[in-house]
Scaffold this active site. Structure first.
Site, PDB file in Angstrom:
ATOM      1  N   HIS A  13      70.513   7.816  12.014  1.00 37.84           N
ATOM      2  CA  HIS A  13      71.736   7.300  11.602  1.00 37.84           C
ATOM      3  C   HIS A  13      72.407   6.456  11.827  1.00 37.84           C
ATOM      4  O   HIS A  13      72.258   5.590  12.202  1.00 37.84           O
ATOM      5  CB  HIS A  13      72.818   8.245  12.788  1.00 37.84           C
ATOM      6  CG  HIS A  13      73.872   8.918  13.568  1.00 37.84           C
ATOM      7  ND1 HIS A  13      74.957   7.833  12.816  1.00 37.84           N
ATOM      8  CD2 HIS A  13      75.137  10.034  12.585  1.00 37.84           C
ATOM      9  CE1 HIS A  13      76.305   8.660  12.839  1.00 37.84           C
ATOM     10  NE2 HIS A  13      75.469   9.785  12.693  1.00 37.84           N
ATOM     11  N   LYS A  36      78.575  15.927  22.498  1.00 35.83           N
ATOM     12  CA  LYS A  36      77.353  17.035  21.451  1.00 35.83           C
ATOM     13  C   LYS A  36      76.675  18.236  22.446  1.00 35.83           C
ATOM     14  O   LYS A  36      75.617  18.655  22.389  1.00 35.83           O
ATOM     15  CB  LYS A  36      76.367  15.704  20.609  1.00 35.83           C
ATOM     16  CG  LYS A  36      77.238  15.041  19.661  1.00 35.83           C
ATOM     17  CD  LYS A  36      75.769  14.465  19.096  1.00 35.83           C
ATOM     18  CE  LYS A  36      76.374  13.480  17.827  1.00 35.83           C
ATOM     19  NZ  LYS A  36      76.908  13.580  16.979  1.00 35.83           N
ATOM     20  N   GLN A  54      71.153  13.682  19.415  1.00 36.88           N
ATOM     21  CA  GLN A  54      70.174  14.941  19.255  1.00 36.88           C
ATOM     22  C   GLN A  54      69.358  15.039  19.925  1.00 36.88           C
ATOM     23  O   GLN A  54      69.022  16.841  20.070  1.00 36.88           O
ATOM     24  CB  GLN A  54      69.936  15.143  17.787  1.00 36.88           C
ATOM     25  CG  GLN A  54      70.718  13.893  16.475  1.00 36.88           C
ATOM     26  CD  GLN A  54      72.258  15.199  16.290  1.00 36.88           C
ATOM     27  OE1 GLN A  54      71.952  16.772  16.489  1.00 36.88           O
ATOM     28  NE2 GLN A  54      73.070  15.482  16.080  1.00 36.88           N
ATOM     29  N   ASP A  88      68.065   6.684  20.529  1.00 33.13           N
ATOM     30  CA  ASP A  88      69.026   6.744  20.305  1.00 33.13           C
ATOM     31  C   ASP A  88      69.213   8.191  20.731  1.00 33.13           C
ATOM     32  O   ASP A  88      68.542   9.175  19.800  1.00 33.13           O
ATOM     33  CB  ASP A  88      69.472   6.708  18.721  1.00 33.13           C
ATOM     34  CG  ASP A  88      70.602   7.903  17.647  1.00 33.13           C
ATOM     35  OD1 ASP A  88      71.414   8.812  19.162  1.00 33.13           O
ATOM     36  OD2 ASP A  88      71.378   7.815  17.016  1.00 33.13           O
ATOM     37  N   CYS A 118      75.919  11.296   7.848  1.00 33.18           N
ATOM     38  CA  CYS A 118      75.683   9.854   8.022  1.00 33.18           C
ATOM     39  C   CYS A 118      74.740   9.668   7.980  1.00 33.18           C
ATOM     40  O   CYS A 118      74.163   8.265   8.591  1.00 33.18           O
ATOM     41  CB  CYS A 118      76.784   9.303   9.398  1.00 33.18           C
ATOM     42  SG  CYS A 118      77.708   9.184  10.232  1.00 33.18           S
TER      43      CYS A 118
HETATM   44  N1  PLP Z   1      72.664   9.417  16.479  1.00 29.17           N
HETATM   45  C1  PLP Z   1      72.750  10.933  15.776  1.00 29.17           C
HETATM   46  C2  PLP Z   1      71.479  10.991  15.571  1.00 29.17           C
HETATM   47  C3  PLP Z   1      73.381  11.526  15.587  1.00 29.17           C
HETATM   48  O1  PLP Z   1      73.498  12.860  14.881  1.00 29.17           O
HETATM   49  C4  PLP Z   1      75.107  10.799  15.622  1.00 29.17           C
HETATM   50  C5  PLP Z   1      76.317  11.247  15.398  1.00 29.17           C
HETATM   51  O2  PLP Z   1      76.229  12.328  14.823  1.00 29.17           O
HETATM   52  C6  PLP Z   1      75.811   9.820  16.267  1.00 29.17           C
HETATM   53  C7  PLP Z   1      74.194   9.153  16.836  1.00 29.17           C
HETATM   54  C8  PLP Z   1      76.163   9.068  16.668  1.00 29.17           C
HETATM   55  O3  PLP Z   1      76.859  10.158  18.188  1.00 29.17           O
HETATM   56  P1  PLP Z   1      78.720   9.836  17.809  1.00 29.17           P
HETATM   57  O4  PLP Z   1      79.536   9.649  16.711  1.00 29.17           O
HETATM   58  O5  PLP Z   1      78.247  10.281  19.073  1.00 29.17           O
HETATM   59  O6  PLP Z   1      78.824   8.045  18.279  1.00 29.17           O
END
Ligand code: PLP
Length: 409
Positions: free
Chosen positions: A125, A227, A204, A201, A367
């Protein structure tokens, strides 16, 4: 489809938004973006404002002490949820993005210099890419990415070569597009063997499967409350205590200091050192309740249920001619989500037609522009499941896709 391992009808009744007739009840298949919230979580946040509202860590009066107690209790629940050694290893952030930026600034700014390598993957992401790019611009560090194969798995054959000069591996546990679940434990052991640290990260993964940071053998974990049934505005950075202890502040302000003069300050111990200013008190308390809700069902049961939903989702999508699904086959390496294209229509048109049928999916690059570049497609539509989804939601998705075919063919 097997019988669900929990009472799915009762779970659905807990989520007010799933009862709303927008035109008809929504088939919500966009939980990878942000999940719905159960009544218990909404009520917990409201109860905080109704009965306990006061700033934390400051007042000596009862309300403030109660708010502080609830806030710190939420931190404790987060720690237990991911098997942290102590609540002191839990830093509340706004979201995953802020947690990763915190590590990039604080740990990265102190420990990386010109020529050091940060190893990412092609499926990250943007929030696990851009903070490292900014760090690289400041320090002269270099970014490198583990490539992916055509089924959307990491290619690890050349990992030893890729790890040369690496000081930090920063990878997603579960891809938000492909659904791929990466071998984090293996990556952690390989990273440590070359003296590197690993940041995961978990945006998910943490909402969908049991998470044990000790068993994974990782150093940092970032995830978002929104999430995993909690409100927006609260996220988590977990880090090993010794690492956090050695890291300088990320932001300066109230609450993160021991002493301040006009010239110089000394800083509070972790986690306060990384929580400058008034935190997201009600949201963090509600995150604690979201964790209670998830634990009440059981993360293993949620993961098992989602695996059967994932099977159904992929099987049904395979029945629609002209639909291409990206990512590995369903199984232990694949989450219950599907990013796909339809041969006759742009993903945004697909999402719009589905919306007209009451089916909520997301369309775009999610993203992950480098991932879409590797797949050689500009965008996809994505259907993602959570514990409250049913096969009926997926049937509605597939019916909607048949309508897309009729409209655009
Ligand atoms: N990392 C992953 C794999 C994601 O799917 C997301 C959000 O969709 C994020 C990071 C970023 O999350 P946040 O927007 O809550 O900071």
């Amino acid at each position: 489809m097997h019988t669900p391992p929990f009472d799915i009808a009762a779970v659905r009744r807990d989520f007010p938004i799933l009862q709303l007739p927008i035109e008809r009840p929504v088939a919500f298949l966009d939980s990878a973006s942000s999940s719905q919230k159960p009544e218990a979580v909404i009520a917990a946040q409201a109860a905080y404002y109704r009965t306990t509202n006061a700033n934390v860590h400051r007042g000596v009066y009862q309300l403030s002490e109660q708010a502080t107690y609830e806030f710190e209790r939420a931190r404790g629940r987060v720690a237990l949820f991911i098997h942290a050694h102590s609540a002191r290893e839990i830093v509340f952030t706004r979201n995953t993005t802020e947690a990763i930026n915190l590590v990039a600034h604080s740990w990265g700014g102190t420990n990386l210099s010109a020529g050091d390598v940060i190893l990412l993957s092609q499926m990250e992401h943007h929030s696990n890419i851009v903070p490292w790019q900014l760090l690289a611009q400041r320090t002269g560090a270099i970014l490198r990415a583990i490539p992916i194969d055509s089924s959307g798995r990491l290619i690890l054959d050349d990992l030893d070569t890729l790890l040369k000069g690496v000081k930090l591996v920063a990878v997603t546990h579960q891809s938000n597009v492909l659904g791929t679940i990466n071998p984090v434990h293996y990556l952690a052991s390989k990273a440590h063997a070359v003296g590197a640290l690993i940041l995961v990260d978990g945006a998910q993964s943490v909402p969908h499967m049991p998470t044990d940071v000790q068993a994974l053998g990782i150093d940092f974990l970032a995830f978002s409350g929104h999430k995993m049934l909690a409100p927006t505005g609260v996220g988590v950075l977990w880090g090993r205590k010794a690492l956090l202890d050695a890291m300088p502040p990320f932001m300066g302000g109230g609450s993160m200091i021991k002493t301040v003069t006009i010239e110089v300050s000394t800083y509070a111990d972790v986690p306060a050192r990384f929580e400058a200013g008034t935190p997201m008190i009600g949201e963090a308390i509600a995150l604690g309740h979201a964790i209670d809700y998830l634990n009440g069902i059981g993360m293993a049961k949620i993961a098992a249920y989602e695996e059967t939903l994932g099977h159904y989702l992929l099987d049904q999508l395979a029945e629609v001619a002209g639909v291409t699904v990206y990512g590995p086959p369903i199984g232990p390496e694949r989450a219950a989500m599907a990013s796909f294209t339809v041969d006759c229509a742009h993903p945004h048109d697909v999402a719009q037609v589905l919306d007209s049928e009451g089916v909520a999916v997301r369309a775009g690059h999610h993203c992950t522009q480098p991932l879409h570049a590797a797949l050689d497609i500009p965008s996809t539509a994505r259907a993602s499941c959570y514990l409250y989804n049913t096969t009926h939601d997926i049937d509605r998705l597939v019916d909607g896709l048949r309508k897309v075919k009729t409209l655009f063919a």
